[in-house]
Design a protein around this motif. Structure first.
Motif, PDB file in Angstrom:
ATOM      1  N   PHE A 216      -0.681  -0.212  -1.017  1.00  0.00           N
ATOM      2  CA  PHE A 216      -1.799   0.754  -1.478  1.00  0.00           C
ATOM      3  C   PHE A 216      -0.690   2.398  -2.105  1.00  0.00           C
ATOM      4  O   PHE A 216      -1.196   2.591  -2.920  1.00  0.00           O
ATOM      5  N   GLN A 217       0.259   2.522  -1.459  1.00  0.00           N
ATOM      6  CA  GLN A 217       0.929   4.206  -1.756  1.00  0.00           C
ATOM      7  C   GLN A 217       1.900   3.539  -2.627  1.00  0.00           C
ATOM      8  O   GLN A 217       2.642   4.655  -3.528  1.00  0.00           O
ATOM      9  N   MET A 218       2.596   2.176  -3.579  1.00  0.00           N
ATOM     10  CA  MET A 218       3.210   1.963  -4.189  1.00  0.00           C
ATOM     11  C   MET A 218       2.547   1.838  -5.495  1.00  0.00           C
ATOM     12  O   MET A 218       3.297   1.839  -6.252  1.00  0.00           O
ATOM     13  N   ILE A 219       1.295   1.385  -5.202  1.00  0.00           N
ATOM     14  CA  ILE A 219       0.790   0.262  -6.676  1.00  0.00           C
ATOM     15  C   ILE A 219      -1.042   1.340  -6.721  1.00  0.00           C
ATOM     16  O   ILE A 219      -1.513   1.708  -6.070  1.00  0.00           O
ATOM     17  N   LYS A 267     -11.290   0.628   2.634  1.00  0.00           N
ATOM     18  CA  LYS A 267     -11.245   1.106   1.612  1.00  0.00           C
ATOM     19  C   LYS A 267     -10.868   2.501   1.272  1.00  0.00           C
ATOM     20  O   LYS A 267     -10.228   3.268   0.672  1.00  0.00           O
ATOM     21  N   ARG A 268     -11.060   3.665   2.529  1.00  0.00           N
ATOM     22  CA  ARG A 268     -11.343   5.065   3.003  1.00  0.00           C
ATOM     23  C   ARG A 268      -9.529   5.223   2.543  1.00  0.00           C
ATOM     24  O   ARG A 268      -9.133   5.982   2.068  1.00  0.00           O
ATOM     25  N   TYR A 269      -8.874   4.371   3.106  1.00  0.00           N
ATOM     26  CA  TYR A 269      -7.528   4.270   3.521  1.00  0.00           C
ATOM     27  C   TYR A 269      -6.523   4.077   2.715  1.00  0.00           C
ATOM     28  O   TYR A 269      -4.968   5.031   2.490  1.00  0.00           O
ATOM     29  N   GLN A 270      -6.966   3.310   1.785  1.00  0.00           N
ATOM     30  CA  GLN A 270      -6.110   3.182   0.017  1.00  0.00           C
ATOM     31  C   GLN A 270      -7.152   4.370  -0.631  1.00  0.00           C
ATOM     32  O   GLN A 270      -6.451   4.829  -1.675  1.00  0.00           O
ATOM     33  N   VAL A 271      -8.297   5.080  -1.106  1.00  0.00           N
ATOM     34  CA  VAL A 271      -8.350   6.172  -1.506  1.00  0.00           C
ATOM     35  C   VAL A 271      -7.772   7.226  -1.164  1.00  0.00           C
ATOM     36  O   VAL A 271      -6.982   8.129  -1.580  1.00  0.00           O
ATOM     37  N   ALA A 272      -7.603   7.697   0.157  1.00  0.00           N
ATOM     38  CA  ALA A 272      -6.788   9.020   0.696  1.00  0.00           C
ATOM     39  C   ALA A 272      -4.818   8.275   0.086  1.00  0.00           C
ATOM     40  O   ALA A 272      -4.528   9.587   0.026  1.00  0.00           O
ATOM     41  N   CYS A 273      -4.214   7.008   0.262  1.00  0.00           N
ATOM     42  CA  CYS A 273      -3.104   6.976   0.364  1.00  0.00           C
ATOM     43  C   CYS A 273      -3.003   7.450  -1.468  1.00  0.00           C
ATOM     44  O   CYS A 273      -1.978   8.089  -2.006  1.00  0.00           O
ATOM     45  N   LEU A 274      -4.106   6.770  -2.481  1.00  0.00           N
ATOM     46  CA  LEU A 274      -4.343   7.314  -4.037  1.00  0.00           C
ATOM     47  C   LEU A 274      -4.277   9.064  -4.390  1.00  0.00           C
ATOM     48  O   LEU A 274      -3.898   9.501  -5.285  1.00  0.00           O
ATOM     49  N   CYS A 275      -4.518   9.691  -3.356  1.00  0.00           N
ATOM     50  CA  CYS A 275      -5.225  11.066  -3.451  1.00  0.00           C
ATOM     51  C   CYS A 275      -3.827  11.521  -3.262  1.00  0.00           C
ATOM     52  O   CYS A 275      -4.165  12.878  -3.690  1.00  0.00           O
TER      53      CYS A 275
END
Length: 326
Positions: A216-219, A267-275
């Motif tokens: 999530f944090q890398m892509i 979903k929220r975890y991924q959005v937080a990582c991209l933010c």
């Protein structure tokens, strides 16, 4: 000036290391180590290396590998990839070396020669059988079988746990599709384990969630609705042992104070990582290399202004990343 900054940075890291080790199991002074639990024992000197896990090891290796990196950066026969005013040639993370080369007919031969010279006086060796090269251009005017001791991998390679593909649009399919398939299989296999509901929630947090957070944090890609549906469906089946759910997943994802069990919302975890990347866009750190790479194509427009661009104008800016890699 650049070398002085790197030396100052390493010195600061050594100071941080000394403060860290004083609070933990060992006290490090130079290369003398004394376990805190055996304070009466005399300190011993590390002469040939540190044990695996010692916090000094990566710093010592960074100091030892830096001459090789400087030799590659300063060699005029090694052609890197220019992005704006910066010529990128090498990226280092511990013992993982990533090279960015153009003019491969001359650059590769010169890099191999530099590594060979460095190996003679340092003992550092490259395992070419595990080394791979990936072309970034479709029509490479050079035969990959010539003067290349490593394997040629036009489909991509794995670097730090992430499958790197020639096109950014292939990252989703190469990384998330097999990961979601493996998670689905693991949850189905663990369903028969004699665990309580709370135990199953903790098992998901400890084993599945970390496997998702890193990519999530890398892509820079959002999971599709289909992928999210597969993950949530597999999670629900695992929690309720393939039986009908007594509570909706949205209820279980609430905090304990609100009557839930704190089940992670993927979903929220991924959005937080991209933010996190958006936060860096607004911060505009001048020392961030990747930030300069992203900012160059849109110069002089600040990266944070991209958030205000309309969806219609932005339709060709890589939104295909959210469509299973197509």
């Amino acid at each position: 000036m650049e070398k002085d900054k790197k030396i100052e940075l390493l010195e600061r890291r050594l100071d941080d290391l000394e403060q860290y080790t004083r609070l933990n199991d060992v006290i490090v002074t130079g290369l003398e180590i004394r376990p805190r639990s055996y304070s009466r024992s005399p300190a011993f000197t590390v002469r040939r290396g540190c044990r695996q896990g010692c916090p000094v090891s990566p710093l010592l290796f960074a100091l030892a590998i830096e001459p090789l990196a400087e030799a590659i950066r300063n060699d005029r026969l090694v052609a890197g990839i220019e992005v704006g005013p910066v010529n990128h040639k090498i990226s280092l993370y511990c013992d993982d070396v990533l090279l960015f080369l153009s003019s491969p007919e001359t650059s590769i031969a010169r890099v191999v020669e530099i590594i060979s010279d460095f190996s003679q006086f340092s003992g550092y060796k490259i395992n070419y059988s595990k080394s791979e090269a990936m072309p970034l251009t479709p029509d490479l005017p050079w035969s990959p079988t010539c003067s290349a001791p490593f394997r040629w991998s036009p489909s991509g390679f794995v670097y730090l746990g992430i499958k790197i593909t020639p096109s950014i649009y292939g990252l989703y399919k190469a990384n998330f599709v097999p990961l979601i398939r493996k998670i689905k299989e693991d949850l189905a296999r663990w369903t028969a384990l004699p665990l309580s509901l709370l135990g199953r929630v903790n098992l998901f947090k400890m084993t599945i969630l970390p496997r998702l957070l890193y990519p999530f944090q890398m892509i820079p890609a959002l999971l599709t609705r289909k992928s999210l549906s597969v993950l949530n469906s597999s999670l629900s089946s695992f929690l309720w042992k393939n039986k009908r759910a007594r509570l909706k997943l949205a209820v279980l994802q609430r905090p304990l104070e609100e009557g839930g069990l704190g089940v992670p919302d993927i979903k929220r975890y991924q959005v937080a990582c991209l933010c996190i990347y958006l936060w860096h866009w607004f911060k505009e750190d001048p020392d961030s290399t990747w930030l300069l790479l992203e900012a160059h194509p849109v110069t002089p427009v600040p990266l944070c202004n991209l958030l205000h661009i309309s969806k219609k104008w932005n339709s060709g800016w890589g939104t295909a990343l959210s469509s299973d890699g197509h």
